[in-house]
Design a protein around this motif. Structure first.
Motif, short mmCIF file in Angstrom:
data_model
loop_
_atom_site.label_atom_id
_atom_site.label_comp_id
_atom_site.label_asym_id
_atom_site.label_seq_id
_atom_site.Cartn_x
_atom_site.Cartn_y
_atom_site.Cartn_z
N GLY A 26 1.81 -6.55 6.73
CA GLY A 26 1.25 -5.56 7.65
C GLY A 26 2.27 -4.58 8.21
O GLY A 26 1.91 -3.68 8.96
N LYS A 27 3.53 -4.74 7.86
CA LYS A 27 4.59 -3.87 8.40
C LYS A 27 5.01 -2.83 7.35
O LYS A 27 4.89 -3.02 6.16
CB LYS A 27 5.80 -4.70 8.78
CG LYS A 27 5.50 -5.81 9.76
CD LYS A 27 6.33 -5.67 10.99
CE LYS A 27 6.28 -6.85 11.90
NZ LYS A 27 5.07 -7.15 12.55
N LYS A 28 5.55 -1.73 7.86
CA LYS A 28 6.08 -0.68 6.98
C LYS A 28 7.43 -1.12 6.43
O LYS A 28 8.18 -1.83 7.11
CB LYS A 28 6.27 0.61 7.77
CG LYS A 28 5.01 1.22 8.29
CD LYS A 28 5.36 2.46 9.10
CE LYS A 28 4.14 3.01 9.78
NZ LYS A 28 4.49 4.13 10.67
N TYR A 46 5.47 2.96 2.54
CA TYR A 46 5.09 1.71 1.90
C TYR A 46 4.82 0.66 2.97
O TYR A 46 5.66 0.43 3.84
CB TYR A 46 6.20 1.24 0.94
CG TYR A 46 6.45 2.26 -0.14
CD1 TYR A 46 5.59 2.35 -1.23
CD2 TYR A 46 7.51 3.15 -0.07
CE1 TYR A 46 5.79 3.29 -2.23
CE2 TYR A 46 7.73 4.09 -1.06
CZ TYR A 46 6.86 4.16 -2.14
OH TYR A 46 7.05 5.09 -3.12
N VAL A 47 3.64 0.05 2.90
CA VAL A 47 3.22 -0.94 3.88
C VAL A 47 2.93 -2.25 3.12
O VAL A 47 2.18 -2.25 2.15
CB VAL A 47 1.95 -0.49 4.65
CG1 VAL A 47 1.52 -1.55 5.65
CG2 VAL A 47 2.20 0.85 5.33
N TYR A 48 3.53 -3.35 3.59
CA TYR A 48 3.35 -4.64 2.94
C TYR A 48 1.97 -5.21 3.23
O TYR A 48 1.66 -5.57 4.36
CB TYR A 48 4.43 -5.63 3.37
CG TYR A 48 5.77 -5.29 2.76
CD1 TYR A 48 6.04 -5.59 1.43
CD2 TYR A 48 6.75 -4.65 3.51
CE1 TYR A 48 7.25 -5.27 0.85
CE2 TYR A 48 7.97 -4.33 2.94
CZ TYR A 48 8.22 -4.63 1.61
OH TYR A 48 9.42 -4.30 1.05
N ASP A 73 0.87 -1.17 0.00
CA ASP A 73 0.00 0.00 0.00
C ASP A 73 0.91 1.22 0.00
O ASP A 73 1.93 1.25 0.70
CB ASP A 73 -0.88 0.03 1.26
CG ASP A 73 -1.84 -1.15 1.33
OD1 ASP A 73 -2.21 -1.69 0.28
OD2 ASP A 73 -2.22 -1.52 2.47
N VAL A 74 0.55 2.23 -0.78
CA VAL A 74 1.28 3.50 -0.82
C VAL A 74 0.46 4.48 -0.01
O VAL A 74 -0.66 4.82 -0.37
CB VAL A 74 1.47 4.00 -2.27
CG1 VAL A 74 2.26 5.30 -2.28
CG2 VAL A 74 2.16 2.93 -3.12
N LEU A 77 14.97 -0.44 -1.58
CA LEU A 77 13.58 -0.65 -1.97
C LEU A 77 12.81 0.66 -2.02
O LEU A 77 12.00 0.87 -2.93
CB LEU A 77 12.91 -1.64 -1.03
CG LEU A 77 13.46 -3.07 -1.11
CD1 LEU A 77 12.86 -3.94 -0.02
CD2 LEU A 77 13.23 -3.67 -2.48
N THR A 78 13.05 1.55 -1.09
CA THR A 78 12.40 2.87 -1.12
C THR A 78 12.74 3.59 -2.41
O THR A 78 11.86 4.16 -3.07
CB THR A 78 12.80 3.71 0.10
OG1 THR A 78 12.36 3.05 1.29
CG2 THR A 78 12.19 5.11 0.04
#
Length: 178
Positions: free
Chosen positions: A98-100, A79-81, A71-72, A113-114
């Motif tokens: 569920g983690k950032k 960014y959240v998985y 999710d952005v 990754l960012t």
């Protein structure tokens, strides 16, 4: 071919020594091709498919362990998985569902990754990153694809990371933190 700058944190070079940006159509990889074909099939006239139209179970089963959905959120983006394929857990030694992204144990990986996710968010199109690691013969191929729920901005990212040919070589690069 564009190259992202090397990953340097605390004055030390990290294991990724090069990250090249490539057009996905120029990469010969059946999993990348299959994921990209599905993405394009869901895209329609929009710049990217909607998350609600993108169904992971319709991707080839061999790709699912290596899929990520993020999710952005917010500006600047966080960014959240949303989905963390099981194939990633053995390398990162944890499940980030569920983690950032910023919660990752390995800061060099979160930084890389960012940069990649921001590049795809800005480009608003699928991109393949060829990540060359120190001591690993073949680059790691990562397909990053945008999704847009509102048709205006990137609201999610889907990624396929081709770990199949470099799996054993990559394991020592990630911390064994619990």
């Amino acid at each position: 071919m564009q190259t992202l700058p090397p990953i340097i944190l605390d004055g030390y070079m990290r294991p990724v020594v090069r990250s090249d940006v490539q057009d996905p159509d120029s990469v010969e990889d059946s999993c990348i091709s299959d994921c990209l074909t599905y993405w394009r099939g869901q895209q329609g006239e929009a710049f990217a498919p909607r998350w609600t139209d993108f169904h992971l179970h319709e991707l080839p089963s061999r790709t699912l362990p290596y899929i990520l959905v993020l999710d952005v959120v917010g500006e600047p983006p966080e960014y959240v998985y949303r989905y963390w394929g099981s194939g990633h857990t053995q390398y990162h030694q944890r499940d980030y569902t569920g983690k950032k992204l910023t919660d990752m144990a390995d800061a060099w990986s979160a930084d890389l990754l960012t940069r990649q996710y921001n590049a795809v968010r800005d480009a608003r199109r699928p991109v393949v990153f060829l990540n060359s690691y120190e001591g690993v013969e073949n680059p790691l191929k990562s397909l990053r694809m945008p999704l847009s729920e509102d048709g205006a901005k990137v609201t999610h990212l889907v990624s396929f990371v081709g770990r199949q040919n470099v799996s054993e070589s990559l394991k020592p690069l990630f911390s064994a933190r619990a």
